[in-house]
Design a protein around this motif. Structure first.
Motif, PDB file in Angstrom:
ATOM      1  N   TYR A 160     110.795-126.209 -18.464  1.00 26.10           N
ATOM      2  CA  TYR A 160     111.278-126.374 -17.251  1.00 26.10           C
ATOM      3  C   TYR A 160     110.640-127.535 -16.993  1.00 26.10           C
ATOM      4  O   TYR A 160     111.869-128.656 -16.203  1.00 26.10           O
ATOM      5  CB  TYR A 160     111.407-125.907 -15.769  1.00 26.10           C
ATOM      6  CG  TYR A 160     111.420-126.040 -14.338  1.00 26.10           C
ATOM      7  CD1 TYR A 160     110.762-126.813 -13.564  1.00 26.10           C
ATOM      8  CD2 TYR A 160     112.496-125.098 -14.308  1.00 26.10           C
ATOM      9  CE1 TYR A 160     111.360-127.324 -12.370  1.00 26.10           C
ATOM     10  CE2 TYR A 160     113.317-125.401 -13.143  1.00 26.10           C
ATOM     11  CZ  TYR A 160     112.772-126.352 -12.105  1.00 26.10           C
ATOM     12  OH  TYR A 160     113.394-126.655 -11.056  1.00 26.10           O
ATOM     13  N   HIS A 198     118.648-124.018 -16.143  1.00 29.91           N
ATOM     14  CA  HIS A 198     118.526-123.903 -14.724  1.00 29.91           C
ATOM     15  C   HIS A 198     119.559-123.940 -14.209  1.00 29.91           C
ATOM     16  O   HIS A 198     119.832-125.304 -13.728  1.00 29.91           O
ATOM     17  CB  HIS A 198     116.499-124.431 -15.404  1.00 29.91           C
ATOM     18  CG  HIS A 198     116.245-124.237 -15.901  1.00 29.91           C
ATOM     19  ND1 HIS A 198     115.120-123.136 -16.035  1.00 29.91           N
ATOM     20  CD2 HIS A 198     115.789-125.507 -17.055  1.00 29.91           C
ATOM     21  CE1 HIS A 198     114.668-123.349 -16.772  1.00 29.91           C
ATOM     22  NE2 HIS A 198     114.651-124.426 -17.679  1.00 29.91           N
ATOM     23  N   GLU A 199     119.816-123.308 -12.765  1.00 35.93           N
ATOM     24  CA  GLU A 199     120.804-123.416 -11.545  1.00 35.93           C
ATOM     25  C   GLU A 199     120.246-124.481 -10.867  1.00 35.93           C
ATOM     26  O   GLU A 199     121.115-125.680 -10.635  1.00 35.93           O
ATOM     27  CB  GLU A 199     120.935-122.028 -11.400  1.00 35.93           C
ATOM     28  CG  GLU A 199     122.209-122.108 -10.300  1.00 35.93           C
ATOM     29  CD  GLU A 199     122.661-120.740  -9.945  1.00 35.93           C
ATOM     30  OE1 GLU A 199     121.865-119.814 -10.086  1.00 35.93           O
ATOM     31  OE2 GLU A 199     123.917-121.368  -8.781  1.00 35.93           O
ATOM     32  N   ASP A 200     118.670-124.544 -10.703  1.00 40.10           N
ATOM     33  CA  ASP A 200     118.891-125.728  -9.092  1.00 40.10           C
ATOM     34  C   ASP A 200     119.097-127.320 -10.148  1.00 40.10           C
ATOM     35  O   ASP A 200     119.342-128.007  -9.666  1.00 40.10           O
ATOM     36  CB  ASP A 200     117.203-125.132  -9.007  1.00 40.10           C
ATOM     37  CG  ASP A 200     116.130-125.207 -10.157  1.00 40.10           C
ATOM     38  OD1 ASP A 200     116.356-124.913 -11.731  1.00 40.10           O
ATOM     39  OD2 ASP A 200     114.966-126.042  -9.974  1.00 40.10           O
ATOM     40  N   ARG A 202     120.351-128.003 -12.484  1.00 33.64           N
ATOM     41  CA  ARG A 202     122.260-127.935 -12.925  1.00 33.64           C
ATOM     42  C   ARG A 202     122.374-128.454 -11.523  1.00 33.64           C
ATOM     43  O   ARG A 202     123.251-130.117 -11.317  1.00 33.64           O
ATOM     44  CB  ARG A 202     123.068-126.981 -13.672  1.00 33.64           C
ATOM     45  CG  ARG A 202     122.787-126.491 -15.306  1.00 33.64           C
ATOM     46  CD  ARG A 202     123.527-127.375 -15.742  1.00 33.64           C
ATOM     47  NE  ARG A 202     123.069-127.385 -17.111  1.00 33.64           N
ATOM     48  CZ  ARG A 202     123.737-128.358 -18.057  1.00 33.64           C
ATOM     49  NH1 ARG A 202     124.413-129.292 -17.761  1.00 33.64           N
ATOM     50  NH2 ARG A 202     122.840-127.843 -18.927  1.00 33.64           N
ATOM     51  N   LYS A 203     122.699-127.952 -10.475  1.00 35.84           N
ATOM     52  CA  LYS A 203     122.794-128.144  -9.054  1.00 35.84           C
ATOM     53  C   LYS A 203     122.363-129.579  -8.687  1.00 35.84           C
ATOM     54  O   LYS A 203     123.115-130.601  -8.326  1.00 35.84           O
ATOM     55  CB  LYS A 203     122.405-126.921  -7.835  1.00 35.84           C
ATOM     56  CG  LYS A 203     123.317-126.488  -8.439  1.00 35.84           C
ATOM     57  CD  LYS A 203     123.095-125.181  -6.551  1.00 35.84           C
ATOM     58  CE  LYS A 203     123.581-124.574  -6.509  1.00 35.84           C
ATOM     59  NZ  LYS A 203     123.588-123.046  -7.329  1.00 35.84           N
ATOM     60  N   GLU A 233     126.760-118.687 -18.310  1.00 37.48           N
ATOM     61  CA  GLU A 233     126.674-118.436 -17.312  1.00 37.48           C
ATOM     62  C   GLU A 233     126.577-119.506 -16.525  1.00 37.48           C
ATOM     63  O   GLU A 233     126.497-120.442 -15.681  1.00 37.48           O
ATOM     64  CB  GLU A 233     125.058-118.172 -17.398  1.00 37.48           C
ATOM     65  CG  GLU A 233     125.163-116.820 -17.750  1.00 37.48           C
ATOM     66  CD  GLU A 233     124.190-116.271 -17.764  1.00 37.48           C
ATOM     67  OE1 GLU A 233     123.449-114.870 -18.750  1.00 37.48           O
ATOM     68  OE2 GLU A 233     122.536-116.033 -17.808  1.00 37.48           O
ATOM     69  N   VAL A 234     125.777-120.820 -17.764  1.00 31.72           N
ATOM     70  CA  VAL A 234     125.725-122.095 -16.861  1.00 31.72           C
ATOM     71  C   VAL A 234     126.855-122.333 -16.468  1.00 31.72           C
ATOM     72  O   VAL A 234     127.639-123.537 -15.192  1.00 31.72           O
ATOM     73  CB  VAL A 234     125.825-123.094 -18.159  1.00 31.72           C
ATOM     74  CG1 VAL A 234     125.495-124.682 -17.564  1.00 31.72           C
ATOM     75  CG2 VAL A 234     123.781-122.520 -18.203  1.00 31.72           C
ATOM     76  N   GLU A 236     129.285-121.053 -15.632  1.00 35.18           N
ATOM     77  CA  GLU A 236     129.837-120.044 -14.326  1.00 35.18           C
ATOM     78  C   GLU A 236     129.147-121.035 -12.679  1.00 35.18           C
ATOM     79  O   GLU A 236     130.052-121.047 -11.770  1.00 35.18           O
ATOM     80  CB  GLU A 236     129.793-118.682 -14.126  1.00 35.18           C
ATOM     81  CG  GLU A 236     130.433-117.970 -14.566  1.00 35.18           C
ATOM     82  CD  GLU A 236     130.263-116.745 -15.080  1.00 35.18           C
ATOM     83  OE1 GLU A 236     130.494-116.479 -16.678  1.00 35.18           O
ATOM     84  OE2 GLU A 236     129.241-116.402 -15.539  1.00 35.18           O
ATOM     85  N   TYR A 237     127.948-121.487 -13.068  1.00 35.96           N
ATOM     86  CA  TYR A 237     127.548-122.018 -11.454  1.00 35.96           C
ATOM     87  C   TYR A 237     127.674-123.318 -11.398  1.00 35.96           C
ATOM     88  O   TYR A 237     127.223-124.032 -10.569  1.00 35.96           O
ATOM     89  CB  TYR A 237     126.291-121.230 -11.377  1.00 35.96           C
ATOM     90  CG  TYR A 237     124.990-121.990 -12.587  1.00 35.96           C
ATOM     91  CD1 TYR A 237     124.733-120.107 -13.090  1.00 35.96           C
ATOM     92  CD2 TYR A 237     124.984-123.003 -12.598  1.00 35.96           C
ATOM     93  CE1 TYR A 237     123.237-120.539 -13.784  1.00 35.96           C
ATOM     94  CE2 TYR A 237     124.213-123.029 -13.505  1.00 35.96           C
ATOM     95  CZ  TYR A 237     123.451-121.942 -14.504  1.00 35.96           C
ATOM     96  OH  TYR A 237     121.629-121.904 -15.015  1.00 35.96           O
ATOM     97  N   THR A 238     128.039-124.365 -12.800  1.00 40.15           N
ATOM     98  CA  THR A 238     128.446-125.804 -13.035  1.00 40.15           C
ATOM     99  C   THR A 238     129.702-126.384 -13.070  1.00 40.15           C
ATOM    100  O   THR A 238     129.232-126.776 -12.144  1.00 40.15           O
ATOM    101  CB  THR A 238     127.632-126.215 -14.080  1.00 40.15           C
ATOM    102  OG1 THR A 238     126.427-125.336 -14.097  1.00 40.15           O
ATOM    103  CG2 THR A 238     127.665-127.643 -14.199  1.00 40.15           C
ATOM    104  N   ARG A 265     136.788-120.835 -17.710  1.00 38.80           N
ATOM    105  CA  ARG A 265     135.688-121.147 -16.342  1.00 38.80           C
ATOM    106  C   ARG A 265     136.136-122.730 -16.053  1.00 38.80           C
ATOM    107  O   ARG A 265     134.914-123.584 -16.119  1.00 38.80           O
ATOM    108  CB  ARG A 265     133.643-121.020 -16.985  1.00 38.80           C
ATOM    109  CG  ARG A 265     134.166-119.506 -16.913  1.00 38.80           C
ATOM    110  CD  ARG A 265     132.758-119.485 -18.648  1.00 38.80           C
ATOM    111  NE  ARG A 265     132.694-117.411 -18.562  1.00 38.80           N
ATOM    112  CZ  ARG A 265     133.090-117.535 -19.509  1.00 38.80           C
ATOM    113  NH1 ARG A 265     133.632-117.690 -19.881  1.00 38.80           N
ATOM    114  NH2 ARG A 265     132.764-115.879 -19.313  1.00 38.80           N
TER     115      ARG A 265
END
Ligand SMILES: CO[C@@H]1O[C@H](CNc2nc3cc4c(=O)[nH]c(N)nc4cc3[nH]2)[C@H]2OC(C)(C)O[C@@H]12
Ligand SMILES: [Zn+2]
Length: 377
Positions: A160, A198-200, A202-203, A233-234, A236-238, A265
């Motif tokens: 991370y 990592h979603e955070d 990527r955000k 998954e990446v 979907e939130y990116t 997506r």
């Protein structure tokens, strides 16, 4: 500072069933429909294909590569030749990757710092250096319609902390790319979102980059060995973090299943060496799944590679003939398999676009996987 957006995205419609989008990307060298697959021509040629053959299969844009052309023949030679379009006789759109990925996947003993990356050429061991500024200079010399920011694609897996440091540096490098990009040129500079899995992060990466107002955004750091479900998954939130009025480009993705899942997506542009690379060892993508032409069972099969394909290869040559050429290491053999594989993916994207138009991309995906089987990659 706003860049002159020489590349614009026109949204045509959103699939009511899947949320995928149909669009067109306009560039100084013509427009292309999206979702689109971009054939890869790393060293200023899509291996074994002529520009005329690529046009015949309706390729609207192809890729080339900063790292490779910097090493050989050199970007100054291509500048003197009048730019990459002239040099390779391709008058449609060109996208150049920035070299960040290739430095890490190809060169020996790299040393990365805030300044850039020091490395040894994989060709002759020369000590070389790439940085945001150098990558801009090279791509400005090549004259590609779409240039990519100089980034680091973190290895997979990575800690991370490593991904966090790397992603924050990629954001600082993106700012330097914008500043170094020769102003006024009609070349569009796309940023590359990082952040690993990592979603955070990527955000954070998406927030940094969208605040800098690029004409297009790529999602990098994927198709690097992670399981496909993780890539999805990446996405979907990116993807939702990116502007809807600009192109979204998923780097390095090109298997049939991943192209369909990526379009669902919200991805507009894809590239991958897969179709051209597997063609060179005689593996073909067909409507009945993968076909390995060297297999004995094809030795006296006088039918086409793919009975459902209308490409030049399938209209004129048999599996037996192509198998003979591949076994005999006749160059014409890999030309025929390459033509077919590229045509297969370009045709697949045409069917995806039609399914979006008809609001039925999820049904199309189910039919595709049921009929063709899930491609293993
Ligand atoms: C399935 O084909 C293998 O996997 C690689 C494709 N996957 C890929 N992910 C990428 C990520 C980035 C990125 O984050 N940044 C920049 N600037 N460019 C990128 C280019 C990328 N391509 C192909 O590359 C090799 C040749 C190593 O094997 C192929
Ligand atoms: Zn064919």
């Amino acid at each position: 500072m706003t860049t002159v957006a020489a590349v614009t995205y026109e949204h045509i419609k959103t699939c009511q069933q899947s949320g995928a989008r149909l669009g067109r990307v306009h560039t100084p060298h013509g427009s292309f429909d999206t979702p689109a697959f971009m054939p890869v021509g790393t060293q200023a040629t899509v291996k074994t294909m002529s520009p005329e053959e690529l046009k015949e299969m309706n390729a609207g844009i192809i890729l080339s590569n900063t790292y490779h052309l910097f090493l050989r023949p050199g970007h100054e030679l291509i500048r003197r030749a009048g730019g990459l379009h002239k040099f390779m006789n391709w008058d449609r759109a060109i996208l150049t990757d920035s070299g960040g990925f290739q430095v890490f996947s190809l060169s020996e003993n790299r040393k990365i710092s805030e300044e850039g990356v020091e490395f040894r050429s994989h060709l002759n061991g020369d000590k070389l250096f790439l940085s945001p500024e150098k990558a801009m200079e090279i791509q400005n010399a090549l004259g590609s319609d779409i240039m990519m920011a100089f980034d680091e694609c973190p290895p997979y897996p990575a800690s991370y902390d490593y991904v966090k440091q790397s992603t924050e540096r990629t954001s600082r490098w993106a700012e330097r790319c914008l500043a170094a990009h020769a102003r006024g040129r009609d070349q569009a500079l796309f940023a590359i979102v990082q952040g690993g899995m990592h979603e955070d992060l990527r955000k954070q990466s998406a927030a940094d980059l969208t605040s800098m107002d690029f004409p297009g955004y790529a999602i990098g750091g994927l198709s690097v060995g992670e399981p496909k479900h993780m890539m999805y998954e990446v996405l979907e939130y990116t993807t939702p973090l990116l502007p809807t009025n600009k192109p979204r480009y998923l780097m390095g993705v090109g298997s049939p299943d991943a192209l369909i899942e990526g379009a669902i997506r919200g991805i507009d542009m894809f590239d991958c060496v897969l179709p051209t690379r597997i063609a060179r060892n005689g593996t073909c993508m067909t409507s009945q799944g993968r076909l390995v032409i060297r297999n004995l069972k094809h030795a006296d099969d006088f039918g086409p590679l793919d009975p459902e394909c209308s490409c030049y290869t399938c209209r004129n040559y048999s599996r037996a003939y192509i198998r003979h050429l591949i076994k005999a290491e006749e160059t014409f053999g890999i030309r025929l398999t390459t033509y077919h594989n590229l045509h297969f993916l370009l045709e697949l994207m045409k069917q995806v676009r039609q399914a979006i138009m008809d609001d039925r991309l999820l049904d199309f995906r189910d039919e595709f996987f049921a009929r063709y089987g899930l491609f293993d990659n």
